[in-house]
Design an enzyme around this catalytic site. Structure first.
Site, mmCIF file in Angstrom:
data_model
loop_
_atom_site.group_PDB
_atom_site.id
_atom_site.type_symbol
_atom_site.label_atom_id
_atom_site.label_comp_id
_atom_site.label_asym_id
_atom_site.label_seq_id
_atom_site.Cartn_x
_atom_site.Cartn_y
_atom_site.Cartn_z
ATOM 1 N N VAL A 69 76.074 46.030 72.635
ATOM 2 C CA VAL A 69 76.707 44.998 71.766
ATOM 3 C C VAL A 69 77.551 45.693 70.480
ATOM 4 C CG1 VAL A 69 76.195 43.131 70.075
ATOM 5 C CG2 VAL A 69 74.978 43.413 72.559
ATOM 6 N N ALA A 114 76.424 48.407 65.876
ATOM 7 C CA ALA A 114 76.456 48.145 67.293
ATOM 8 C C ALA A 114 74.854 48.497 67.992
ATOM 9 C CB ALA A 114 77.619 49.193 68.088
ATOM 10 N N LYS A 115 74.516 48.513 69.038
ATOM 11 C CA LYS A 115 73.243 48.883 69.556
ATOM 12 C C LYS A 115 73.445 48.707 71.238
ATOM 13 C CE LYS A 115 69.249 50.022 68.080
ATOM 14 N NZ LYS A 115 68.816 50.502 66.671
ATOM 15 N N GLY A 116 72.657 49.449 71.791
ATOM 16 C CA GLY A 116 72.641 49.624 73.251
ATOM 17 C C GLY A 116 71.527 49.479 73.817
ATOM 18 N N ASP A 155 67.195 55.714 70.256
ATOM 19 C CA ASP A 155 66.381 54.757 69.814
ATOM 20 C C ASP A 155 65.252 54.662 70.554
ATOM 21 O OD1 ASP A 155 66.520 52.282 67.890
ATOM 22 O OD2 ASP A 155 65.765 51.318 69.665
#
Ligand code: NAD
Length: 425
Positions: A69, A114-116, A155
């Site tokens: 995202v 952003a992050k995944g 992460d």
């Protein structure tokens, strides 16, 4: 803000997207944010969902689901980690992506958010399966990442090896090595000195600034830390070396307490040898839940989200909460802590040392020139100390708590950028 009424269930209280939306809306209203900017900033700009096959060690193929995202790329490329866990959801990744937008803006570095994530159980996967899954996930999102587009990082349950595989997969497709596509890489292939302990070091800098601001003494100041992983253990060690007294460590499996202070060097050594903190001779065993609400000056949640909720916030005795983890306090708990006049240093400032050092890694990769560790540490701490001043000044000027001040500062910076660029609508 979400108000603590019986109509609000714990489920809703701990939904991370609800948690970030509650803070965003409150801060945006305080800022009197323009309606158009409100719409733009409250919606992630891109949400990618991929379903992809991976060959398992037994020869069978399993389908996996992954997300990336990008909440905002107004101030620069997207920046944010990739997590592997069985319970990853789009809502969670969405919330974490927007937190990254606000975090990068609070410390004023030129990144968006952003992050995944990939839904998987990494503990049950072999190294080969993890490598194949990482490479295939990377190839699925390859058109949307890149040094100028979106720069992932580690992460939960991903690490420098994962980043090395992503960097290699991306580079194979480009036909040349592109180190700056991810941060948190091994030193040998474009990683930065100081990155591993940067988040813990940043937590320590924010604790120091809080002590200075509140006119409290560092020497002998009692600290309880939840989580003895990357963030928690580095913060514990650096803070003990600085004169703080680490009186409690709360881990998943149980906790440790010693009113005279735990020797963190010895505990690190014990954990390295035994792979647990339980049974350590230099402290008494204590249930982790009790440690969170035990007597101390500073509480540092550095494990995971939603650990300070309406269920335990009323019993917290710390005077200062410094959020090493992302989203450890729910919005309802925030209201309770505010009533108790507890000084909170919010995640988007307190744990921003990591993304700041990641920014330095990206800069060094693009320069092809690598800095000394002391330079990384000094520049990172200087950015965090300045950001602390910005946030508390904002809080005083607008008569809001530090979390809302940090959100207001961040939203204001992103909104200002979008105003200058104009909305391509
Ligand atoms: P980590 O996996 O290295 O460590 C987390 C530790 O917390 C582990 O030791 C785990 O056993 C413990 N833990 C998990 N659930 C717990 C519970 N309920 N009670 C007590 N202990 C528990 O992870 P990390 O990198 O240290 O990250 C911790 C938090 O900090 C996460 O929220 C992460 O998103 C955030 N964060 C990390 C970084 C970074 O640079 N690593 C940067 C910013 C934010």
């Amino acid at each position: 803000m979400l108000i603590a009424t019986s109509a609000i269930t714990l489920d809703r209280e701990i939904n991370p997207w609800e948690a970030q939306s509650a803070r965003f809306e409150f801060a945006a209203r305080k800022l009197n944010l323009d309606e158009n900017l409100w719409k733009v900033l409250s919606t992630p700009s891109r949400e990618i969902i991929v379903h992809f096959p991976v060959t398992l060690d037994n020869g069978k193929i399993e389908m996996f689901t992954g997300f990336r995202v990008q909440h905002s790329i107004a101030r620069g490329p997207g920046k944010g980690g990739i997590r592997y866990a069985p319970d990853v959801t789009l809502d969670e990744v969405r919330a974490l992506a927007s937190w990254m937008t606000w975090k990068c803006a609070v410390v004023n570095i030129p990144f968006g958010g952003a992050k995944g994530g990939v839904i998987c159980d990494p503990k049950k996967m072999s190294r080969g399966e993890l490598e194949r899954m990482t490479r295939r996930y990377t190839s699925e999102i390859i058109d949307f990442i890149g040094p100028e587009k979106d720069v992932p990082a580690p992460d939960m349950n991903t690490n420098e090896q994962t980043m090395a595989w992503i960097m290699d997969t991306y580079s194979m497709h480009q036909g040349h090595t592109v180190t700056s596509v991810v941060t948190g890489k091994p030193l040998n292939i474009g990683g930065s000195r100081g990155r591993t302990e940067a988040t813990g070091r940043g937590v320590q800098a924010i604790c120091d600034e809080s002590m200075r601001y509140l006119k409290m003494n560092i020497d002998g100041c009692r600290v309880v830390i939840q989580g003895f992983g990357n963030v928690g253990s580095n913060a514990a060690r650096l803070m003990m070396e600085r004169g703080y007294k680490i009186v409690g460590i709360a881990e998943f499996e149980g906790g440790l307490s010693n009113p005279k202070g735990i020797d963190i060097h010895q505990l690190l050594d014990y954990k390295r040898r035994n792979n647990t903190i339980l049974g350590f001779g230099g402290a008494e065993a204590m249930p982790s839940d009790e440690l969170l609400v035990s007597e101390c000056e500073i509480l540092i949640p550095a494990a995971r989200e939603n650990v300070i909720t309406s269920r335990n916030a009323g019993q917290i005795k710390a005077k200062v909460v410094v959020e090493g983890a992302n989203g450890p306090t729910t919005a309802v708990a925030d209201d309770i802590l505010a009533e108790k006049r507890i000084f909170i240093m919010p995640d988007i400032l307190a744990n921003a040392g990591g993304v700041t050092a990641s920014y330095f890694e990206w800069v060094q990769d693009r320069q092809g020139y690598f800095w000394k560790e002391a330079d990384v540490n000094e520049r990172m701490e200087s950015i965090l100390r300045d950001s602390f001043d910005d946030v508390v000044r904002y809080s005083e000027a607008h008569n809001v708590n530090n979390r809302i001040a940090a959100y207001m500062l961040a939203i204001d910076r992103v909104a200002q950028t979008i105003r200058q660029r104009g909305i391509y609508a």
